[in-house]
Write a protein that holds these residues in place. Sequence first.
Motif, mmCIF file in Angstrom:
data_model
loop_
_atom_site.group_PDB
_atom_site.id
_atom_site.type_symbol
_atom_site.label_atom_id
_atom_site.label_comp_id
_atom_site.label_asym_id
_atom_site.label_seq_id
_atom_site.Cartn_x
_atom_site.Cartn_y
_atom_site.Cartn_z
ATOM 1 N N VAL A 46 23.294 73.137 -2.005
ATOM 2 C CA VAL A 46 22.047 73.129 -1.251
ATOM 3 C C VAL A 46 21.103 72.089 -1.846
ATOM 4 N N SER A 47 20.745 71.103 -1.014
ATOM 5 C CA SER A 47 19.934 69.981 -1.493
ATOM 6 C C SER A 47 19.098 69.423 -0.360
ATOM 7 N N GLY A 48 18.541 68.233 -0.578
ATOM 8 C CA GLY A 48 17.740 67.604 0.465
ATOM 9 C C GLY A 48 18.551 67.132 1.639
ATOM 10 N N GLY A 49 19.829 66.861 1.433
ATOM 11 C CA GLY A 49 20.658 66.353 2.514
ATOM 12 C C GLY A 49 21.782 67.278 2.936
ATOM 13 N N HIS A 50 21.995 68.371 2.188
ATOM 14 C CA HIS A 50 23.164 69.209 2.450
ATOM 15 C C HIS A 50 22.839 70.686 2.254
ATOM 16 N N THR A 51 23.398 71.514 3.100
ATOM 17 C CA THR A 51 23.430 72.955 2.886
ATOM 18 C C THR A 51 24.796 73.418 3.375
ATOM 19 N N HIS A 52 25.728 73.596 2.446
ATOM 20 C CA HIS A 52 27.114 73.913 2.781
ATOM 21 C C HIS A 52 27.611 75.077 1.942
ATOM 22 N N LEU A 53 28.501 75.868 2.539
ATOM 23 C CA LEU A 53 29.204 76.928 1.822
ATOM 24 C C LEU A 53 30.690 76.580 1.787
ATOM 25 N N TYR A 54 31.286 76.633 0.596
ATOM 26 C CA TYR A 54 32.707 76.327 0.456
ATOM 27 C C TYR A 54 33.428 77.468 -0.248
ATOM 28 N N LEU A 55 34.596 77.799 0.266
ATOM 29 C CA LEU A 55 35.510 78.676 -0.444
ATOM 30 C C LEU A 55 36.404 77.762 -1.264
ATOM 31 N N ALA A 56 36.383 77.914 -2.573
ATOM 32 C CA ALA A 56 37.088 76.988 -3.465
ATOM 33 C C ALA A 56 38.162 77.711 -4.264
ATOM 34 N N LYS A 57 39.326 77.068 -4.349
ATOM 35 C CA LYS A 57 40.435 77.607 -5.136
ATOM 36 C C LYS A 57 41.057 76.496 -5.971
ATOM 37 N N GLN A 58 41.508 76.880 -7.144
ATOM 38 C CA GLN A 58 42.220 75.938 -7.990
ATOM 39 C C GLN A 58 43.719 76.195 -7.846
ATOM 40 N N ARG A 59 44.423 75.165 -7.407
ATOM 41 C CA ARG A 59 45.876 75.292 -7.238
ATOM 42 C C ARG A 59 46.561 74.076 -7.837
ATOM 43 N N ALA A 60 47.566 74.341 -8.654
ATOM 44 C CA ALA A 60 48.373 73.275 -9.248
ATOM 45 C C ALA A 60 47.501 72.221 -9.924
ATOM 46 N N GLY A 61 46.464 72.684 -10.592
ATOM 47 C CA GLY A 61 45.654 71.771 -11.389
ATOM 48 C C GLY A 61 44.504 71.096 -10.683
ATOM 49 N N THR A 62 44.422 71.207 -9.363
ATOM 50 C CA THR A 62 43.311 70.571 -8.646
ATOM 51 C C THR A 62 42.586 71.607 -7.791
ATOM 52 N N TRP A 63 41.346 71.270 -7.443
ATOM 53 C CA TRP A 63 40.532 72.178 -6.647
ATOM 54 C C TRP A 63 40.649 71.840 -5.171
ATOM 55 N N HIS A 64 40.681 72.889 -4.348
ATOM 56 C CA HIS A 64 40.796 72.743 -2.899
ATOM 57 C C HIS A 64 39.643 73.508 -2.254
ATOM 58 N N TYR A 65 39.103 72.941 -1.175
ATOM 59 C CA TYR A 65 37.878 73.475 -0.583
ATOM 60 C C TYR A 65 38.033 73.736 0.912
ATOM 61 N N ARG A 66 37.422 74.814 1.336
ATOM 62 C CA ARG A 66 37.379 75.146 2.759
ATOM 63 C C ARG A 66 35.923 75.392 3.130
ATOM 64 N N ASN A 67 35.418 74.622 4.077
ATOM 65 C CA ASN A 67 34.033 74.769 4.506
ATOM 66 C C ASN A 67 33.895 75.998 5.408
ATOM 67 N N VAL A 68 33.070 76.957 4.997
ATOM 68 C CA VAL A 68 32.916 78.193 5.772
ATOM 69 C C VAL A 68 31.492 78.378 6.275
ATOM 70 N N GLY A 69 30.627 77.397 6.023
ATOM 71 C CA GLY A 69 29.256 77.473 6.510
ATOM 72 C C GLY A 69 28.535 76.167 6.248
ATOM 73 N N ARG A 70 27.638 75.800 7.162
ATOM 74 C CA ARG A 70 26.869 74.562 7.001
ATOM 75 C C ARG A 70 25.605 74.658 7.838
ATOM 76 N N THR A 71 24.654 73.793 7.564
ATOM 77 C CA THR A 71 23.462 73.762 8.392
ATOM 78 C C THR A 71 23.777 73.082 9.718
#
Length: 379
Positions: A149-174
Amino acid sequence: MRPGGLILGIESSCDETAASVVRGGREVLSNVVASQMQMHALYGGVVPELASREHLRNITPVIREAMFKAGVAYGDLDAIAVTSGPGLAGALLVGISFAKSLAFALDKPLVAVNHLEGHIHAVLMQGSESAGRQVGESEEEVPVLALVVSGGHTHLYLAKQRAGTWHYRNVGRTVDDAAGEAYDKVAKLLGLGYPGGPWIDTLAPHGNPKAVPFRFAEIRHRGADPSAEPTFDFSFSGIKTAVLRYVETHGMKPAIDARRAEFAHLKPASAVSLLDRQTLDLLASFQNAVVGNLAKQTLRAADHFGVRTILVSGGVAANRELRSTMTSLAAEKGIAVHFPELALSTDNAAMIAAAAWPRFVAGDFAGSGLNATPQQRLG
């Protein structure tokens, strides 16, 4: 991968030119930021052309200072990381061009980082056990919910770490204004300084948060399938309009116009005694409503996805009421909430270097054709 694990991060997505050297995605050796805030305050917001010009002026001395403070030589670096988007096209290109040239000259890998992922890693890099573990420490898939949440963004992400890297799914935004943008616009409307976040954060505690009953309507997407999984979107343009109508119907404009020039040269704390009770109550009610909406939507999403850990990052994450409200409401549900330290809440390059670390380990490097992606998405 060399054992040093040193990454130089470069950030120039908006109005801060930043460089940082981070070891292993965690240890910040330097974090230098050249802010353009005072210049853009003259215009009440960021002017893209001026931002690009200032990045060109600042980027070389900022990177030199970051390297000097870190006490490392360019040859010691293992990679160069740079923000590729989202952001202002011209501003992004300054950082990307410099990073590409430096990586080529040093024969070092170049890592492209999404600015939003950087904000998430501003929390992860601080090493909280429940906030998630960095690469190499755990391969467990522990989902977390991240609110950026900032001046240019308001986003919700479901984040998981798999095989050493992070993966994101956007589940909410302005669907319109970002929360920080609403703060800036309301502050400007009431004759306060720029950026609006620190002003309202400082002044709101002196007013009555229940004085003006602002409400947020439920967001309904036209044509949406009723059986589809719910979204957890935000909208802040309505409350900005509600503040405007309040100002008009209560005859506040003459007083606002009278103080506008004077307040342009004041610090927020110096303005408390100069503001009338009605304005302080309006600011308190505005902040109470925005913070309440951010907390409500985030906790609804956490309940829906069964998440027990929430990360909150971005410039608005520095807001004291948001930190207090989110922490207390989440605790009632047995959910842990983590914020970055204040210096890492706003735009910085340490978060870019930290987010680059998993990609560096995985060998996910950018090519010579890397370009700015102003509307880049995450997930």
